[in-house]
Design an enzyme around this catalytic site. Sequence first.
Site, PDB file in Angstrom:
ATOM      1  N   SER A 212      27.872  56.231  76.434  1.00 13.05           N
ATOM      2  CA  SER A 212      28.283  56.986  75.096  1.00 13.05           C
ATOM      3  C   SER A 212      28.502  58.274  75.435  1.00 13.05           C
ATOM      4  CB  SER A 212      27.261  56.619  74.174  1.00 13.05           C
ATOM      5  OG  SER A 212      25.869  57.027  74.426  1.00 13.05           O
ATOM      6  N   GLY A 213      27.890  58.895  76.066  1.00 11.92           N
ATOM      7  CA  GLY A 213      28.379  60.380  76.595  1.00 11.92           C
ATOM      8  C   GLY A 213      28.288  61.534  75.603  1.00 11.92           C
ATOM      9  N   GLY A 214      27.727  61.003  74.512  1.00 11.52           N
ATOM     10  CA  GLY A 214      27.661  62.234  73.304  1.00 11.52           C
ATOM     11  C   GLY A 214      28.181  61.692  72.014  1.00 11.52           C
TER      12      GLY A 214
ATOM     13  N   GLU B  47      28.997  54.726  88.165  1.00  9.63           N
ATOM     14  CA  GLU B  47      29.000  55.531  87.086  1.00  9.63           C
ATOM     15  C   GLU B  47      29.753  56.855  87.318  1.00  9.63           C
ATOM     16  OE1 GLU B  47      25.709  56.531  84.818  1.00  9.63           O
ATOM     17  OE2 GLU B  47      27.100  57.579  83.238  1.00  9.63           O
TER      18      GLU B  47
ATOM     19  N   LYS C 148      30.611  51.759  85.368  1.00  8.16           N
ATOM     20  CA  LYS C 148      30.377  52.442  83.866  1.00  8.16           C
ATOM     21  C   LYS C 148      30.689  53.865  83.774  1.00  8.16           C
ATOM     22  CE  LYS C 148      25.841  54.254  81.952  1.00  8.16           C
ATOM     23  NZ  LYS C 148      24.616  54.250  81.601  1.00  8.16           N
TER      24      LYS C 148
ATOM     25  N   ARG D 151      22.002  57.700  74.835  1.00 10.95           N
ATOM     26  CA  ARG D 151      21.682  58.166  73.446  1.00 10.95           C
ATOM     27  C   ARG D 151      22.374  57.052  72.144  1.00 10.95           C
ATOM     28  NH1 ARG D 151      24.654  63.508  75.685  1.00 10.95           N
ATOM     29  NH2 ARG D 151      25.261  61.744  76.981  1.00 10.95           N
TER      30      ARG D 151
END
Length: 334
Positions: free
Chosen positions: A261-263, A177, A219, A292
């Site tokens: 998704s990172g926010g 990742e 990822k 998230r």
Amino acid sequence: MDVQALKKVAEQMVAPGKGILAADESNSTAGKRFEKIGIENTETNRRAYREMLFTAPNIGSYISGVIMYDETLRQSTEDGKTFISVLESEGVLPGIKVDGGTYDMESSPNEKLTKGLEGLPPRLAEYAQMGAKFTKWRAVVTIGEGIPTDANIRQNAKDLAAYAKMAQEAGLVPIVEPEVLMDADNTMEKCGEVSERVLTAVFEELKNAGVAIEGMVLKTNMIVPGKKSGETVSPEQVADATLALFKKILPDNLPGQAFLSGGQSEVDATANLNEMNKRGPYPWKLSFSYGRALQDSALMAWGGKRENVALAQVALIERAKKNSLATLGQYQGE
Ligand code: 13P
């Protein structure tokens, strides 16, 4: 190293219609999530929350694997079944985050490196013996004034590769990742340039370390503008930029790339993934490994209360199902 066995698990992780639930928040990150619903960050609450997630009815229809945190991997349901056995009985692969979080890079303190390589092999052996099938290591790359530096990108790539090699030697599929953070004020173009530097270095170092590409899952982030840029982009634009980069860099024998998704909001994360899969197929699967974007609604619905468990599980399954459709390019909106 049994590459065929690793390949089989990696393919299962990104099987069409399925993706990964990232529930590997460290105890301090779990605390940040619990703050939003006003509950205390205790082991009891973390256990109850993860039990709600993992026992959601039919989770195995949409979720191929769950990434856990060390504490979680050792926990059980209230009636005494280990989380590992609960997931296995639903056909969901148990996974474990093995990095130790980030620290400031000495030569460039606004950039991060990831801890955890020291003493990693015996930990991997224990996780494999407990029943874990895959692992995760997250490296973060920060965009800002004069950063990321090549030195930061290179060291993160080397550490990811060293980890991935050790995981494969322990019989565990590594999720590799590299995350280019999306919280700065940069343009989408800048995110694309930085992501290209990062992925190029990562695949060079994976090769140098002798990692079997067919026995791992990538990822990484989508190509999006920084949150503080004020730029808004459509799923078509995200798909254009992300696919252009992936076609240039991802090797054909990579089983899959499972996005973080990172926010991004739950809906954006689903819509963007769907747009990419509408245009497929590709040599590699494009799937999800959301934290998230799978949990936000479920966490709110739960609110730390036993009586809300069923409703929260409905919310989780709703997102899981929509993302499952997005892996097939069949998501029809909310
Ligand atoms: P998010 O989807 O919330 O970014 O979490 C995924 C993850 O595992 C980050 O390491």
